[in-house]
Scaffold this active site. Sequence first.
Site, PDB file in Angstrom:
ATOM      1  N   CYS A   1      30.532  40.854  33.286  1.00  0.00           N
ATOM      2  CA  CYS A   1      29.125  41.232  33.490  1.00  0.00           C
ATOM      3  C   CYS A   1      28.993  42.567  34.209  1.00  0.00           C
ATOM      4  O   CYS A   1      28.433  42.649  35.301  1.00  0.00           O
ATOM      5  CB  CYS A   1      28.423  40.143  34.275  1.00  0.00           C
TER       6      CYS A   1
ATOM      7  N   GLY B   1      55.496  60.166  38.715  1.00  0.00           N
ATOM      8  CA  GLY B   1      54.422  61.065  38.309  1.00  0.00           C
ATOM      9  C   GLY B   1      54.434  61.560  36.891  1.00  0.00           C
ATOM     10  O   GLY B   1      53.421  62.070  36.402  1.00  0.00           O
TER      11      GLY B   1
END
Length: 415
Positions: free
Chosen positions: A345, A240
């Site tokens: 795309c 973390g």
Amino acid sequence: MTGFTRVRGTLVCDEVALDAIAREVGTPCHVYSAALLTSRFAALEQAMASVPHRLHYALKANSTLAIVRHLRQLGAAADVNSAGELEVALRAGFTPDQIVVTGVGKTRAELARAVSLGVAAINAESFGEIDRIEAAAIAAGRDARIAVRINPDVEAGTHRHISTGASTTKFGVSLDEARVMIREVARRPRLRIVGLHVHVGSQITTSVEPLARGAAIVADLARELMAGGVALEHLDLGGGLGIPYRAGQPVISPEAYAAAILPAVRETGLVILLEPGRWIVGPCGVLLTEVVDTKTRDAGTTFVIVDAGMTDLIRPALYEAWHEIEPVVSRDGAAVPVDVVGPVCETSDTFASARALPPVVVGDLLAIRDTGAYGAVMASNYNRRPLAAEVLVEAGRWRLIRRRQTIDDLLQWES
Ligand code: LLP
């Protein structure tokens, strides 16, 4: 200076010019610094030196074999989140007793493999999983070592997609459920509770508080359980710790992290496990990409279109994550705001919007920084794009650690 620095206008990695690598390997290409890996691992080790501990490197951050091997040679242990990562860890040379197995949805096959290997701990996430681990242990005729993953109901204060410690998320069991689970396990001869596990979230930079609270909650439960005769061996405090993706962004130092978590856990006398991923490998990698086109819209936006896309680095598209971008070889001229976009795309295939960049022309190389963690591992073949090459720079030399995928590689599984 280890890592990525600018020498006479050119970005270098441990004395190797990045444009030289790109010329030979092509782009897009991930480049990693072995020296920086070594020094970051050592810094975390140093911060934890006052307690018995093990750093179980989280392979999910980067599981390219050469990177994992390098960390093993430095003295890391491993944290794996799937059957695939488990096999990579073994092939990188880790022994089962150096591996913890996490994951919110482990399959029976994954549990059977972990139990028969005899891993250091399976971090159990539910009552059902305890039953499945027991079945695997009975079938294998050996004891299974279990750590219970606690959901501490702590808000991590990070992006919601990577927060895991709140009670509304799918991860772990509550404190009350854990107490029942541990009593239950004591009655099952093939199961041994060896630890408690917690992971509150990833890329935590603004406050150590959530990490400290997660640690204090499992330490309190550990004391209660040990007083009741449960023979625990370790507390696994997860990963973390965040990194500064933006130049100058304030973050938590390993020392501040250790100072926040250790007071609560130290007097338990248990071995402290951490599962760091991003903090170790994140800053050790860059993604090299070539400018393939530029164009300016009437509205004023200038697009710099590069040959890397969201298929090579999905973090900006998925979390609107910021990564610093810089030309590998600087050109003179004032910086202007541009959108750096990939060829895929999708409009989300954008690495940076309105980012001030010095002038660039087609053929220039850009480096996208801090892509060592959750970069190559999250790649995809969308648009039939082959996975990028990966290079490790070590002791002033570079070598290919994963060659670029080919279209033949992509099609080899298809009829
Ligand atoms: N342990 C557990 C149980 C985890 O779930 C994670 C990360 C780690 C350790 C390692 O955490 P780290 O030290 O790297 O923060 N793809 C996202 C990050 C997902 C993190 C998932 N779990 C990103 O690109 O930001």
